[in-house]
Each structure stands twice: as C-alpha cells, then as structure tokens.
Enzyme design. Structure first.
Site, PDB file in Angstrom:
ATOM      1  N   ILE A 131       0.871  -1.176   0.000  1.00 49.98           N
ATOM      2  CA  ILE A 131       0.000   0.000   0.000  1.00 49.98           C
ATOM      3  C   ILE A 131       0.903   1.219   0.000  1.00 49.98           C
ATOM      4  CG2 ILE A 131      -1.776   1.286   1.244  1.00 49.98           C
ATOM      5  CD1 ILE A 131      -2.799  -1.324   2.392  1.00 49.98           C
ATOM      6  N   GLU A 132       0.884   1.948  -1.097  1.00 52.29           N
ATOM      7  CA  GLU A 132       1.756   3.114  -1.198  1.00 52.29           C
ATOM      8  C   GLU A 132       0.904   4.333  -1.500  1.00 52.29           C
ATOM      9  OE1 GLU A 132       5.393   2.612  -3.418  1.00 52.29           O
ATOM     10  OE2 GLU A 132       5.288   0.436  -3.254  1.00 52.29           O
TER      11      GLU A 132
END
Ligand code: NAG
Ligand code: NAG
Ligand code: NAG
Ligand code: NAG
Length: 364
Positions: A131-132
C-alpha cells in the site's frame, strides 16, 4: 447389502472428489498445489511478474518466497517453486482513492475477502501487501493497521502456513512524514510474518543526479526501524534495487572533473540493471564511484543531451548485503529479478547476470 452399497457409493463419491482435486491442480504432481509447509529462519524473496521463462535461470539455491505481480501465467514457475518448498505469494494493494474508506469495517472486509479469494483461487501461499500513498489522517493510518491485522487473522485461520508480508518504505519517517507516507509500522509488524524494506527510490537530492539507494540514508533508516521503533531485525527483509535511474541532465558541470548532472526540470526514468549496462558502452570518462553514497554512476551524451546513470552493481550491493548481515535482518530480496538479461549470448552479459545472482545467494 444396502449398507455395502452405501459404503461403495461413499467410496465412489470420495474417489470423484479426489479426482476432481487432482484435475484442479495444474502441476503434474497434484500434491504440488497444496500450500507449502516448510519454515525458514532466513528469507530470500524474489519479486517477479513471471512474464517469460527467465525464472528458469534464477539461482534458486536459497530462494524462499516468490512474490508475483501482474497477471501472467505463473503455473510452471509455481510447480517448480513448490517442488522446492518455495512459497509463491502475490502482491496486493489498495488504491489511494480508497484510503478514506479504510476506516469502515465493511470496506476492509470486502478488500481482504477479495485478496484471499484471489490467493486461494490461484492456489498461492500468501499475500504481500503493498500500500503506497499518502495517508494524512489518523483514521487512514489506523484503517491500514486494522486491515493488516484482520487479514492476518483471516489468513492464519484458513491455514497457519499462509504467509503475510508487507512492503514498507526505506525510512519509517519518509521526508519527515510530511509526505503522508508514514504508516504505523509497529502495528503492521505485529500482524505480519515479516516486512520488506524497499531500499530504493531514495533519491532525495532534487538538484543533482544521485543514488537510487544511498548507503548513509539506508543505514540511518534501519537504525530508526530497529532502535527508535524497536522493530525486531527478524521482522525486516532488505529489498535492494536491481535497477537504477537514467537522468537527463538539464545542465552538465564538469570544470573540476566531478561530472555534476543538474536535473532540475529534466526527465528521468527507471531502467533495469541489464539495460543500464548496455548504455555503459556509450560512457564518457568511465565508471565513477560516489564515495558519499557508495554507488556507481556514469555519464553519456545522447542526441545532444548529457545523461547520467545511477544504479547498483555487485560492488555496491555487496556493501548493502553486508549491512543486512551485520544487522541480523531476516533476509534479502530484489526489485526485480527480471531486470537482468537472461537471453543474451554474450559471455560478458551472462557473467553480469550470474554475478548478480551469486552475490545475493552468497549473503542470503
Ligand atoms: C477463479 O479462477 C477462475 C479461472 O481459473 C476464474 O474464472 C474466476 O473468475 C476466478 N475467481 C476469482 C474470484 O478470482
Ligand atoms: C531516534 O533515537 C535517537 C536516540 O534516542 C534520538 O536522538 C533521535 O532523535 C530519534 N530520532 C527520531 C527521528 O525519532
Ligand atoms: C569530466 O572531466 C573529466 C576530467 O577532466 C574528464 O575525464 C571526463 O571525461 C569529463 N566527463 C564528461 C562526461 O565529459
Ligand atoms: C548459486 O549461487 C551460489 C552462491 O554464490 C553459487 O555457488 C552457485 O554456483 C550458484 N548456482 C548457479 C546454478 O549458478
């Protein structure tokens, strides 16, 4: 008599069920589709999209976890990996646009159910959460931690051999957290088998071309994870770049022979190790070593513009692998295994590819 009939019917139904199970398995040996149960104290993780058959030339000696991204046909790789007791897991994420919804339990349930269905449908061994993006509010940060913890509980209750890993940035306080990309890594560590530190894209110099994975920054960041955040080294796997940056120089200064490539306003792109090595044939002045960041670079002139290539080679990587070893980290990995040249007939290129693998295997 009736009982015997019932018993034989029962056996027949069981046979059907097991025949179906073996038909469902795409490996020659149907037992290879079962989740891997082998445990490892040290890890060598491999990111790959399995886009072609180059995986056959990886040095599999120490590999423990292949993390797939993309939607390519992974089946042959999978059967081979499973025959070696190597897990095959899949990279999953959440789009930044959906971040605000992460505070809703129902949305998290929907996300994790989707991930696990996909994983089981593909007969994989676990999930790699990537998750960026910016999470500016505590609600979002806590939502990400909750999603991780709930996914972990759901996954392990299905099968304790399933693996949950998480890709975290090179620093826990990226750009002082002003970037919004600072999640609760302590909470995430508690709900994962291990986290994979992405020791790349750490090009913080906005004026001049610089290293993708500068050693002092990488070192300082492990110190933060391990000492300030008290995360165990056993929870951290170091992922190094098998790629670098091709910077176009908007201006090139070389009065003192220091090859300064000004990047302001000029484009740059990421290029794989093999690709960069090919560009090296056009170099002016040879391969340079930046002692400050422990990284190699070289300069070219292409279509009237200077370019500078900053990347990692076996020499700079060895220093990072030594660091991982001295910190007693859980293991090593690379983004990605596909950035080497596996098809060249050139002896020099083949040697470069082999050296990259041999080096990481040696330290894994
Ligand atoms: C599961 O896989 C089949 C084909 O292998 C596909 O048709 C189906 O859409 C998949 N389901 C999910 C939930 O991914
Ligand atoms: C990390 O810990 C050291 C030693 O306690 C402290 O001096 C430093 O300010 C801390 N850094 C951060 C970013 O919290
Ligand atoms: C920069 O200067 C050095 C020393 O004068 C020279 O050897 C080198 O070729 C120059 N680099 C480029 C890219 O022109
Ligand atoms: C794999 O790496 C090890 C360690 O560097 C090396 O000894 C071995 O020869 C390599 N295997 C292959 C097939 O290249």
């Amino acid at each position: 008599m009736l009982n015997m009939l019932k018993a034989s019917l029962f056996i027949f139904v069981c046979m059907l069920a097991s025949a179906k199970a073996s038909l469902d398995c795409f490996c020659q040996d149907a037992s290879l589709c079962k989740p891997v149960t082998k445990t490892y104290t040290k890890e060598l993780i491999v990111f790959t999209s399995a886009k072609d058959e180059s995986w056959k030339q990886y040095n599999w000696t120490q590999v423990t976890n292949v993390i797939l991204f993309g939607d390519n046909d992974y089946k042959e790789l999978y059967c081979y990996a499973h025959s070696r007791g190597v897990r095959v897991t899949i990279l999953v994420g959440v789009a930044v646009n959906d971040f605000p919804k992460l505070s809703q339990a129902s949305f998290r349930k929907q996300v994790l159910t989707g991930w696990i269905n996909k994983m089981q449908n593909l007969s994989l061994d676990g999930l790699n959460i990537d998750i960026e993006g910016a999470a500016y509010t505590k609600d979002v940060v806590d939502g990400i931690s909750a999603l991780t913890s709930e996914t972990n509980v759901a996954l392990k209750s299905l099968n304790p051999n399933y693996l949950l890993t998480w890709d975290i940035p090179y620093s826990p306080i990226l750009v002082g957290c002003f970037s919004g990309y600072c999640f609760d890594y302590v909470a995430i560590a508690k709900s994962t088998d291990y986290m994979i530190v992405m020791d790349y894209d750490a090009t913080i110099d906005i004026l001049f071309a610089s290293a993708n994975s500068p050693l002092p920054l990488i070192k300082e960041s492990y110190n933060l994870y391990l000492n300030n955040f008290s995360i165990s080294p056993d929870q951290l796997v170091m992922a190094v770049p098998w790629y670098g940056y091709d910077y176009t120089c908007s201006k090139f200064f070389n009065r003192t022979g220091d090859n300064l490539c000004l990047i302001a306003g000029a484009p740059n792109s990421q290029r794989g190790f093999a690709d960069i090595n090919q560009q090296f044939t056009h170099n002016i002045g040879g391969l340079k070593w930046d002692p400050r960041t422990s990284a190699p670079f070289f300069t070219t002139s292409e279509n009237g513009a200077y370019h500078q290539y900053w990347y990692d080679d076996p020499e700079s990587l060895r220093i990072k692998y030594e660091l991982a070893l001295s910190l007693n980290l859980r293991g090593l990995g690379m983004w990605t295994a596909e950035m080497l040249d596996y098809s060249s007939t050139s002896v020099a290129v083949k040697t470069q590819t082999k050296n990259m693998w041999d080096m990481i295997v040696e330290y894994a």
